[in-house]
Design an enzyme around this catalytic site. Structure first.
Site, short mmCIF file in Angstrom:
data_model
loop_
_atom_site.label_atom_id
_atom_site.label_comp_id
_atom_site.label_asym_id
_atom_site.label_seq_id
_atom_site.Cartn_x
_atom_site.Cartn_y
_atom_site.Cartn_z
N LYS A 77 0.86 -1.18 0.00
CA LYS A 77 0.00 0.00 0.00
C LYS A 77 0.90 1.23 0.00
O LYS A 77 1.93 1.25 0.68
CB LYS A 77 -0.89 -0.02 1.25
CG LYS A 77 -1.89 1.12 1.33
CD LYS A 77 -2.77 1.00 2.57
CE LYS A 77 -3.82 2.09 2.63
NZ LYS A 77 -4.68 1.96 3.84
N SER A 152 -9.64 2.09 2.95
CA SER A 152 -8.74 2.81 2.08
C SER A 152 -7.77 1.92 1.32
O SER A 152 -7.19 2.35 0.33
CB SER A 152 -7.95 3.85 2.88
OG SER A 152 -7.10 3.19 3.81
N SER A 176 -9.87 -0.11 7.22
CA SER A 176 -9.28 0.00 5.88
C SER A 176 -8.61 -1.26 5.34
O SER A 176 -8.20 -1.28 4.18
CB SER A 176 -8.26 1.15 5.85
OG SER A 176 -8.94 2.37 5.79
#
Lengths: 487, 111
Positions: A77, A152, A176
């Site tokens: 990420k 997210s 997330s």
């Protein structure tokens, strides 16, 4: 060899160890699949860096010095800083930013032998539930490109679901990891707060941010989590001084007698019928395997929304003050003086959601409002954590939905921040308490979109969660289903 | 209790952000919508509850394996005050918008 991209982390690790395939071959296959950037999942790719790492892994395998995950690819990420790839945190303010160091989690996974495929798209500073707050355009859901992947960690979830990578890192502040894992039909776990080092994670809300793995199965997550976690005492003041653990060792416990707590508040009228049906079926399966379902209460579930959306923005407003256009990142071209430079830089380069949260944070921390909002939120946070301890006196793990619905359509909630906040209701309580939580696929909703079941455990009980999930996955095949365009 | 456009101006200044009038107005509406759901939180009786700044605080006493923190859980572990990082000025300044002779450049502050 044609289906290398459909192999699990555990399978790839075994094949690499046995020299059935080389790390360079594996990396080449995934890099080819990433070509054209399907689903807009990746933000940065450098095949030469990836292939050099793969070659180094092959050398280690040949020399007999391989790590447990040597040569298995992973993508990170874009919240984790990396020396060899750009780190943007999904924001224009860090466009082209190169970190002088790697995040601890990145280093640990590399030390375990993993090869980095690139950096994954996410909501700006991990603030969002749909990936629509990325400054580099939204990720699309591999199950249906008109729908959001969740957020997210949306790029991470989409990349694993589309088999662009066998594994990804994510971060979970209010859900997330769990929510995008649920929306994309994969498995993800957020460990106990403090298990994984936050060193080198671009900070959003420091008392909530926690890293975790996202992959196809609980078994893969157990391997990845074992490599990621462990004390980092000199680098992260909230890192727990708890010895490194091999989470894969506890997967084979039978579910006989395991008490699964079902919070009333997670099964109320806000839960859509199709999600409820899939969860009910999964619970029935657990029961068939010997688990005992126990009703429990988490009475402050609804309060977790305002509590979270006060605490997280308060911490964010403080953390994001470092982005001022001086030491790194974007700086406005035209300004009149220093203050104007700060303001123009931040106003140009932060997205709307980030600005909203900074403003909320500044408000609840300001003189005259601090006690009524911030301190009150922290007090209810403790009550929420206490509620969980009460619940864990009656059960071993808690189960329920990850989200009230399946993935919604791109654009459906993008103009309505409050609607996004409300959809986080089932993931926020465990985040506020700092408890480990995971999501595993348990079927599909009416629109053909995946449904995820959430498991929440007590502090440091990741093994128990992974054990329940693995036992479920031994008897079901939801985690093996792939989106239509994955050959 | 609602926020006003005056609050938006003040918070924008505190946050070092600028909003043009339409954006400020939209933001005002959104923040007021948000603070409506916050009202339910303000009604909760929290007398005698110690604020929880941090999850490590809630873990105290539940498991011996977890490191010590003070009773409010606010003070966390500190490392020894020793130099542990090498000087890497060049690497650290590589992503700076304006650098000269190893210094970060900002607009003139003192006339």
């Amino acid at each position: 060899m044609g289906d290398l991209h459909n192999k699990s982390v555990a399978q790839l690790a075994a094949m690499l160890k046995n020299k059935e395939v080389s790390a360079v071959e594996v990396a080449t296959r995934f890099l080819a699949r990433m070509g054209g950037n399907p689903h807009n999942a990746f933000l940065d790719i450098h095949s030469e860096v990836t292939l050099a790492q793969a070659q180094a892994s092959d050398d280690k395998i040949a020399a007999g010095t391989a790590g447990p995950l040597e040569g298995v690819p992973i993508a990170h990420k874009d919240i984790f800083v990396t020396k060899d790839f750009v780190t943007t945190a999904g924001s224009k303010i860090l466009q082209d930013y190169r970190s002088p160091f790697d995040a601890t989690v990145v280093t640990r996974l590399r030390d375990a032998g993993m090869v980095t495929l690139g950096k994954l798209n996410c909501d700006e500073f991990a603030m969002g539930s749909a990936n629509e707050n990325s400054a580099y355009e939204a990720v699309t859901n591999p199950w249906n490109a008109t729908r959001i992947p969740g957020g997210s960690s949306g790029g991470s979830a989409a990349a694993v679901a589309a088999r662009l990578t066998p594994a990804a890192t994510g971060t979970d502040t209010g859900g997330s990891i769990r929510q995008p894992a649920a929306f994309c039909g994969i498995t993800g776990i957020k460990p106990t707060y403090g298990r994984a080092s936050r060193y080198g994670m671009v900070a959003f809300a420091s008392s909530l941010d926690q890293a975790g793995p996202m992959a196809r199965s609980a078994e893969d997550c157990a391997w990845l989590l074992s490599a990621m976690c462990g004390p980092d005492l000199d680098r992260d003041s909230t890192s727990l001084n708890v010895a490194k653990e091999d989470f894969s060792l506890g997967l084979m416990q039978p579910l006989q007698g395991v008490r699964v707590g079902l919070p009333n508040e997670f099964f109320g009228e806000g839960l859509s019928g199709d999600v409820r049906r899939a969860i009910d079926a999964a619970l029935k399966q657990l029961q068939t395997q010997g688990a005992k379902l126990v009703p429990i209460a988490l009475p402050r579930t609804e309060l977790s929304i305002p509590v979270y959306y006060i605490i997280a923005p308060a911490e964010a407003s403080s953390n994001l003050s470092r982005f001022d256009g001086v030491k790194f990142g974007h700086r406005a071209k035209e300004f009149s003086d220093l203050a104007d430079m700060y303001e123009k830089t931040r106003s140009e380069a932060f997205g709307d959601e980030v600005k909203r949260r900074i403003m909320i944070g500044a408000y609840v921390l300001s003189h005259g409002y601090y006690d009524a909002y911030y301190l009150q939120a922290q007090k209810i946070r403790r009550m929420i954590a206490d509620d969980f301890q009460q619940a864990f006196s009656q059960c071993d793990v808690i189960a329920g939905p990850v989200a009230p619905t399946t993935a919604w359509k791109l654009g459906d909630k993008s103009d309505d921040p409050l609607a996004n906040y409300l959809a986080d209701i089932f993931t926020l309580p465990a985040s506020l308490a700092g408890l480990p939580g995971m999501s595993l696929p348990v079927g599909f909703g009416e629109n053909g979109m995946p449904v995820g079941m959430q498991l929440i455990g007590n502090y440091l009980q990741e093994t128990k969660l992974l054990n329940v999930a693995h036992q479920y996955q031994l008897h079901t095949d939801h985690h093996l289903k792939t989106p239509g365009d994955v050959a | 209790m609602s926020l006003t456009s005056h609050d938006i101006d003040r918070l924008a200044q505190l946050s070092r952000l600028q909003f043009d009038p339409p954006a400020a107005e939209r933001l005002l509406g959104q923040l007021n919508g948000f603070f409506q759901i916050v009202e339910q939180m303000r009604a909760v009786d929290t007398s005698g509850v110690v604020p929880m700044a941090h999850p490590v605080d809630a873990m105290q006493g539940l498991t011996k394996a977890i490191a010590d923190a003070d009773e409010l859980g606010v003070t966390l572990r500190l490392r020894e005050d020793l130099v542990s990082e090498p000087n890497q000025r060049e690497a650290n300044q590589r992503s700076a918008p304006a650098v000269e002779r190893g210094l970060f450049l900002v607009p003139k502050v003192i006339e």
